[in-house]
Design a protein around this motif. Structure first.
Motif, PDB file in Angstrom:
ATOM      1  N   ASP A 183       0.845  -1.197   0.000  1.00 33.82           N
ATOM      2  CA  ASP A 183       0.000   0.000   0.000  1.00 33.82           C
ATOM      3  C   ASP A 183       0.882   1.249   0.000  1.00 33.82           C
ATOM      4  OD1 ASP A 183      -1.688   2.132   0.629  1.00 33.82           O
ATOM      5  OD2 ASP A 183      -2.916   0.929   2.006  1.00 33.82           O
ATOM      6  N   ARG A 184       1.071   1.813  -1.196  1.00 31.99           N
ATOM      7  CA  ARG A 184       1.977   2.952  -1.339  1.00 31.99           C
ATOM      8  C   ARG A 184       1.474   4.170  -0.566  1.00 31.99           C
ATOM      9  NH1 ARG A 184       6.259   3.760  -3.752  1.00 31.99           N
ATOM     10  NH2 ARG A 184       6.356   2.328  -5.477  1.00 31.99           N
ATOM     11  N   ASN A 185       0.159   4.371  -0.534  1.00 30.46           N
ATOM     12  CA  ASN A 185      -0.390   5.508   0.216  1.00 30.46           C
ATOM     13  C   ASN A 185      -0.095   5.372   1.706  1.00 30.46           C
ATOM     14  OD1 ASN A 185      -1.433   6.705  -2.077  1.00 30.46           O
ATOM     15  ND2 ASN A 185      -3.430   5.752  -1.865  1.00 30.46           N
TER      16      ASN A 185
ATOM     17  N   ALA B  54       2.386   3.701   3.000  1.00 25.17           N
ATOM     18  CA  ALA B  54       3.834   3.886   3.171  1.00 25.17           C
ATOM     19  C   ALA B  54       4.180   5.375   3.222  1.00 25.17           C
ATOM     20  CB  ALA B  54       4.590   3.195   2.050  1.00 25.17           C
ATOM     21  N   THR B  55       3.585   6.151   2.330  1.00 23.08           N
ATOM     22  CA  THR B  55       3.820   7.599   2.304  1.00 23.08           C
ATOM     23  C   THR B  55       3.324   8.243   3.589  1.00 23.08           C
ATOM     24  OG1 THR B  55       3.611   7.598  -0.095  1.00 23.08           O
ATOM     25  CG2 THR B  55       3.345   9.713   0.995  1.00 23.08           C
TER      26      THR B  55
END
Length: 76
Positions: free
Chosen positions: A36-38, A40-41
Motif C-alpha cells: 500500500d503505497r499511500n 507507506a507515504t
C-alpha cells in the motif's frame, strides 16, 4: 481509541507488536506498507522513518516495538 500498525509481512518485530496488541485485546488497523503505497507515504510523513513497525496510537507515533511506550499510551 485509534491504533494503526504500519508493517510488512516479513518483519518479525511487526508480528511481535501485532501479537502483543491482540494479547491485550487492543483492536487496530493494519497497513501493509509493502503493498500500500499511500500507507507507506503516510507512515513516512508521520514518523520520518522508513523502518517498520510504526504504531500510531491516538496520533502518538512509536517507531519499533517499544513495549514501555505502547503500554503507557494504551494505559496498560
Amino acid at each position: 481509541m485509534s491504533v494503526k500498525v504500519y508493517s510488512t509481512p516479513s518483519c518479525s518485530w511487526c508480528v511481535k507488536a501485532k501479537d502483543y496488541l491482540k494479547s491485550n485485546n487492543i483492536s487496530f488497523e493494519e497497513y501493509d506498507v509493502s503493498k500500500d503505497r499511500n500507507a507507506a507515504t503516510e507512515m513516512v510523513s508521520k514518523s520520518g522513518q522508513r523502518g517498520v513497525p510504526v504504531l500510531d496510537i491516538n496520533d502518538n507515533i512509536i517507531v519499533g516495538f517499544d513495549k514501555k511506550n505502547i503500554d503507557k499510551l494504551l494505559g496498560l
